[in-house]
Design a protein around this motif. Structure first.
Motif, PDB file in Angstrom:
ATOM      1  N   ASN A  83       0.958  -0.930  -0.028  1.00 57.37           N
ATOM      2  CA  ASN A  83       0.296  -0.343  -0.208  1.00 57.37           C
ATOM      3  C   ASN A  83       1.085   1.433   0.068  1.00 57.37           C
ATOM      4  O   ASN A  83       0.907   2.083  -0.414  1.00 57.37           O
ATOM      5  N   ALA A  84       1.697   1.730   0.964  1.00 62.22           N
ATOM      6  CA  ALA A  84       2.407   1.913   0.974  1.00 62.22           C
ATOM      7  C   ALA A  84       3.079   2.552  -0.662  1.00 62.22           C
ATOM      8  O   ALA A  84       3.867   4.065  -0.912  1.00 62.22           O
ATOM      9  N   GLU A  85       3.608   1.726  -1.539  1.00 61.92           N
ATOM     10  CA  GLU A  85       4.246   1.650  -2.679  1.00 61.92           C
ATOM     11  C   GLU A  85       3.318   2.029  -3.186  1.00 61.92           C
ATOM     12  O   GLU A  85       3.617   2.655  -4.568  1.00 61.92           O
ATOM     13  N   CYS A  86       2.080   1.945  -3.463  1.00 60.05           N
ATOM     14  CA  CYS A  86       0.769   1.977  -4.545  1.00 60.05           C
ATOM     15  C   CYS A  86       0.879   3.658  -4.259  1.00 60.05           C
ATOM     16  O   CYS A  86       0.863   4.616  -5.119  1.00 60.05           O
ATOM     17  N   ALA A  87       0.624   3.942  -2.827  1.00 61.30           N
ATOM     18  CA  ALA A  87       0.266   5.237  -2.635  1.00 61.30           C
ATOM     19  C   ALA A  87       1.619   6.344  -3.191  1.00 61.30           C
ATOM     20  O   ALA A  87       1.425   7.807  -3.728  1.00 61.30           O
ATOM     21  N   ALA A  88       2.860   5.669  -3.012  1.00 63.14           N
ATOM     22  CA  ALA A  88       3.987   6.868  -3.397  1.00 63.14           C
ATOM     23  C   ALA A  88       3.769   7.050  -4.914  1.00 63.14           C
ATOM     24  O   ALA A  88       4.644   7.834  -5.442  1.00 63.14           O
TER      25      ALA A  88
END
Length: 927
Positions: free
Chosen positions: A218-223
């Motif tokens: 999720n962090a990767e996608c948001a970033a």
């Protein structure tokens, strides 16, 4: 098998299975190279299949052509090794018990990662493939069985890139046709779209990848969405994406890293630094992310020409990935930026009379590697050094100008402190606790143990900022990493005195005995200064427990022999070369009068000891060579006859002869010395009682070049003086080790290395010096079989060789010569030396991190070698038991070092049990 443009790998794959399969089906997807031509050499069942961006369709077509009861499927970059082939042959008689066999799949190009996959199917179950990529094969009602069959895979970077592009094309087709993605396929496709800057589609897919069970994803996608929307100038969605990180509570390492990189790329350095510092404050992050943050911070300081801060941040990065090329390049560059000023570096060592020679080695290594602007001021805490040894230590000034001061210390004041009888500790370890009091004029000091070798300038170590710390040290490697090792430390002596730390340490030592102080002063320092010690990068204290294993890191600045086995204990261990290269007590300086010619294609290394009666014949053979562009490194090993005179006469007449001299240290040391001097691209060896045929160098060199191999072997002739009889390529049972077992070009694998090891004489070969240098291949001194060890080590580092069926080397067993005596002896020392060959080779593989890859062949070598050495003991049962205990002890050391993966650890334990339990009489050849 389905193939496409696989000419580089197909032969290896088909060679590995042709003997155990009953039919081979090849389905070609449109090759434009020689793939189909190669395939037809193995089978007539070669079919074309029109590529439809669907691997499962191709695999179903290939299965439809099979006519046998069971189907094994492989890709062209895969193969079966010999053990699995034998296992498959045995299984064929009982295959009807199984529906599906799941085999171990090892990918060598990905660090030997492995997984299990279904590879053998019963055809009557009608197995069917589905999914156009990442295919799945199902068979209704089938029961899978886990098998020990192992399939190896090795992909070239080009192949990996090709497969990646094909997968992306398939994903494109699936997306265009509204096909469903499974598992991680959506995320993989989104990443590829992002890399190809197809941001609109990438954003849609990243939006689909949020999963409450995958916080890092999720962090990767948001970033990524934050970056995409920023690039698309979609401010509203950009802010929404970043706020989503907070909504999920996902300000994780990857998010901080992405935000920091985004701001850095836009030259907003202050804001970028905030995010990178936030990441570094989170100690539970992945080492790769912490490394990235520290490197970016270093680059921020470089841009501002803040060289000290840049260096410190780069060193922080090195704590996480010490072998990364970018970190090492930065370290060199920043060191040069900081090296312009002159600097006096106080270096303190502690020793008594016993340790004086070893202290001198450490000091010599400091001087040999110091920066030109460094002034080294040595302080030696003297616990009883003799006047003679002091003179030798003072002579170190000949290496480089330096200051040397002996500070007398009373050993009695430390003798009351505990010394663990199970460890290699001595009273001088406590001397360093008194350094701040004894060196009252110094505010900062580098301390070094007497079992370290310094390989670089101490300037950067001394400049470590410890203004807020009493001490800087690297973490302990063999004990829990929460403690530090005190063999290499930087002491803030001013703070030490102000806070009366020595008294605190003495109080702790008086109050804690035995197991509490098991590591002596190191236990005290860790206890009293807990939480106050600055941690150094491991390259400043690369701790190795055994010289034979080499150092731990790829680029150490200081090597620390902190185990029981020291280089001065076992001069016959391969790793001691580094030590003795700096030993001023034992070795004279090398002859530097010879100028190497870096354009010389070939260096021949010739060790000479009392060879005058037959030396002229040997040297004349070089004059007669048809190939002229070579050098002969003649290493006189302390001869007492006219050998040196003869060598010098040849050198005066022919500049290709280079003469090195030294005391008598044995042929291994002489050859190692020659290797260090050699300027040639290729290396050959000769013994002084042997000779080359006139065409040898020319034929060996031209074959190596023309065949593009890593090693060339020729045949030899053998003769003895006493019988005046010459044996051509002896093939009797007692001399099978002297035959050339393979001719022509040969590609090596683990099994074929074993087939070559009987042919491991040194003299009938030409080697590449680049390989010798890359893997630090050398000769273990003090062993009769040092040549065997060298060749075995080399074989494990090469891909191919050529067996030249020409008798080019004349092996002459001259009575009284060194080689003649070595061949005749069967005393216990000789037998143990031969038994030590696989042990040497194992530690060499450990040093180069190859031991788990070649473990099966090492086990076979041990077993075969033990069989041979027991035979040499004949009927002497006591000698056999001594040999057994010797071999067992060495391999129990290997087992206790925890160097192996779990599977190989079990194999080693099994081998040890076999060696321990086998009735030795069963090892004797009674024929």
């Amino acid at each position: 098998m389905i193939v496409r443009d696989d000419e580089k790998n197909l032969t290896r794959c088909l060679d590995s299975v042709r003997s155990v399969t009953d039919e081979i089906i090849i389905v070609d997807l449109g090759s434009t190279d020689k793939t189909k031509e190669i395939a037809r050499q193995y089978t007539d069942d070669v079919f074309d299949f029109e590529w439809s961006y669907d691997f499962s369709a191709a695999r179903n077509f290939s299965f439809s052509k099979a006519s046998k009861d069971y189907i094994l499927w492989l890709d062209a970059d895969e193969w079966l090794a010999e053990p699995s082939l034998a296992m498959l042959l045995r299984l064929k008689s009982t295959l009807n018990k199984y529906d599906i066999l799941r085999c171990k799949h090892i990918t060598k190009s990905s660090g030997n990662k492995f997984a299990y996959s279904a590879r053998v199917f019963k055809r009557s179950l009608n197995p069917v493939w589905s999914r156009p990529v990442n295919e799945i094969c199902t068979a209704l009602g089938a029961k899978p069985t886990l098998s020990d069959l192992t399939i190896y895979c090795e992909k070239t970077p080009e192949k990996i890139e090709t497969e990646k592009n094909i997968m992306f094309q398939i994903f494109d087709k699936m997306y265009e046709n509204d096909k469903m993605f499974l598992g991680k396929e959506t995320l993989i496709y989104a990443r590829e779209l992002y890399e190809k800057q197809r941001y609109d589609t990438a954003a849609k897919l990243f939006e689909l990848c949020f999963d409450p069970k995958e916080p890092d994803q999720n962090a990767e996608c948001a970033a990524k969405l934050f970056d995409i929307y920023t690039k698309l100038a979609d401010r509203q969605n950009s802010l929404k994406s970043f706020s989503r990180l907070f909504d999920y509570g996902l300000i994780t390492g990857s998010a901080c890293c992405e935000m920091g990189k985004y701001l850095f790329e836009r030259e907003q350095y202050d804001q970028a630094a905030v995010w990178f510092k936030l990441l570094l404050a989170q100690n539970n992050q992945e080492p790769g992310q912490l490394y990235t943050a520290a490197m970016y911070l270093s680059n921020v300081h470089k841009i501002r020409e803040q060289w000290q801060q840049a260096y410190d941040c780069n060193e922080t990065a090195g704590l996480y990935l010490p072998q990364d090329s970018e970190y090492l390049k930065n370290r060199q560059e920043l060191s040069e930026k900081l090296a312009d000023t002159k600097l006096t570096i106080p270096v303190c060592l502690a020793c008594d009379g016993k340790f004086a020679p070893y202290t001198a080695v450490t000091m010599a290594s400091v001087l040999k590697n110091k920066h030109p602007n460094d002034n080294i001021r040595f302080y030696i805490l003297d616990g009883g050094i003799t006047d003679e040894n002091k003179e030798k230590i003072l002579a170190l000034k000949d290496i480089s100008d330096c200051e040397i001061e002996f500070a007398k210390i009373d050993p009695a004041m430390f003798e009351k402190f505990y010394l663990n009888p199970l460890l290699h500790l001595a009273t001088p370890i406590y001397y360093r606790l008194n350094i701040p009091q004894m060196l009252a004029n110094e505010d900062k000091v580098v301390y070094l143990d007497s079992d370290v070798i310094v390989l670089t300038s101490l300037r950067r170590l001394y400049q470590t900022d410890i203004s807020c710390h009493p001490l800087a040290a690297a973490k302990e490697s063999t004990y829990p990493r929460t403690t530090v090792n005190t063999g290499v430390i930087v002491i803030n002596t001013k703070m030490w005195r102000e806070q009366n730390i020595t008294s605190q340490l003495f109080d702790w030592l008086n109050a804690n005995h035995n197991n509490q102080a098991s590591l002596g002063d190191q236990s005290a320092i860790n206890a009293v200064l807990e939480g106050r010690i600055k941690i150094l990068n491991d390259h400043w204290n690369d701790q190795t427990r055994n010289p034979v294993t080499g150092w731990q890191g790829a680029h150490p600045s200081i090597v620390h022999y902190n185990g029981k086995i020291k280089p001065w204990h076992y001069e016959n261990l391969p790793g001691d070369e580094l030590w003795h290269a700096h030993d001023p007590f034992k070795h004279s300086p090398e002859d530097t009068s010879v100028t190497n010619n870096s354009n010389t294609p070939i260096s021949v290394i010739l060790p000479v000891y009392n060879a005058a009666p037959y030396l002229d014949k040997c040297l004349s053979a070089f004059i007669d060579q048809t190939f002229k562009d070579f050098e002969v490194i003649c290493v006189d090993d302390g001869s007492t006859d006219d050998s040196l005179k003869i060598l010098n006469e040849y050198a005066e007449k022919d500049p290709r002869f280079v003469v090195l001299t030294g005391e008598n240290l044995g042929p291994a040391r002489a050859r190692n010395k020659g290797l260090r001097q050699a300027a040639g691209k290729y290396i050959m060896f000769c013994d002084a009682d042997d000779s080359y045929k006139a065409q040898m160098i020319e034929r060996m060199h031209s074959t190596l070049i023309q065949e593009d191999v890593d090693l060339v072997i020729c045949e030899q002739t053998y003769s003895t003086e006493s019988t005046n009889q010459t044996f051509l390529n002896v093939i009797s049972a007692e001399h099978t080790g002297l035959t050339l077992t393979h001719t022509g070009k040969y590609v090596l694998n683990e099994t074929r290395i074993l087939e070559l090891t009987p042919n491991c004489m040194l003299w009938n070969k030409i080697f590449k010096k680049s390989i010798i240098d890359k893997y630090n291949i050398g000769f273990p001194s003090g062993y009769l079989s040092d040549d065997n060890v060298f060749v075995c080590q080399y074989l494990y580092c090469i891909q191919s060789y050529y067996g030249l069926k020409e008798k080019l080397y004349a092996r002459n067993y001259v009575e009284g010569s060194v080689s003649f005596e070595l061949k005749l002896t069967t005393d216990l020392k000789s037998i143990k030396d031969h038994a030590y060959i696989p042990i040497h080779v194992f530690w060499f593989l450990v040093k180069n991190r190859l031991h788990n890859d070649f473990f099966d062949s090492i086990c076979k070598m041990v077993d075969a070698n033990f069989f041979y050495t027991v035979q040499l003991c004949a009927k002497d049962s006591e000698k056999k038991e001594i040999l057994r205990r010797f071999v067992l002890n060495e391999f129990r050391k290997i087992s206790s070092d925890s160097l192996l993966n779990e599977q190989n650890q079990q194999k080693l334990d099994g081998l040890i049990a076999k060696l321990a339990d086998t009735e030795l009489s069963s090892y004797v050849n009674t024929a």
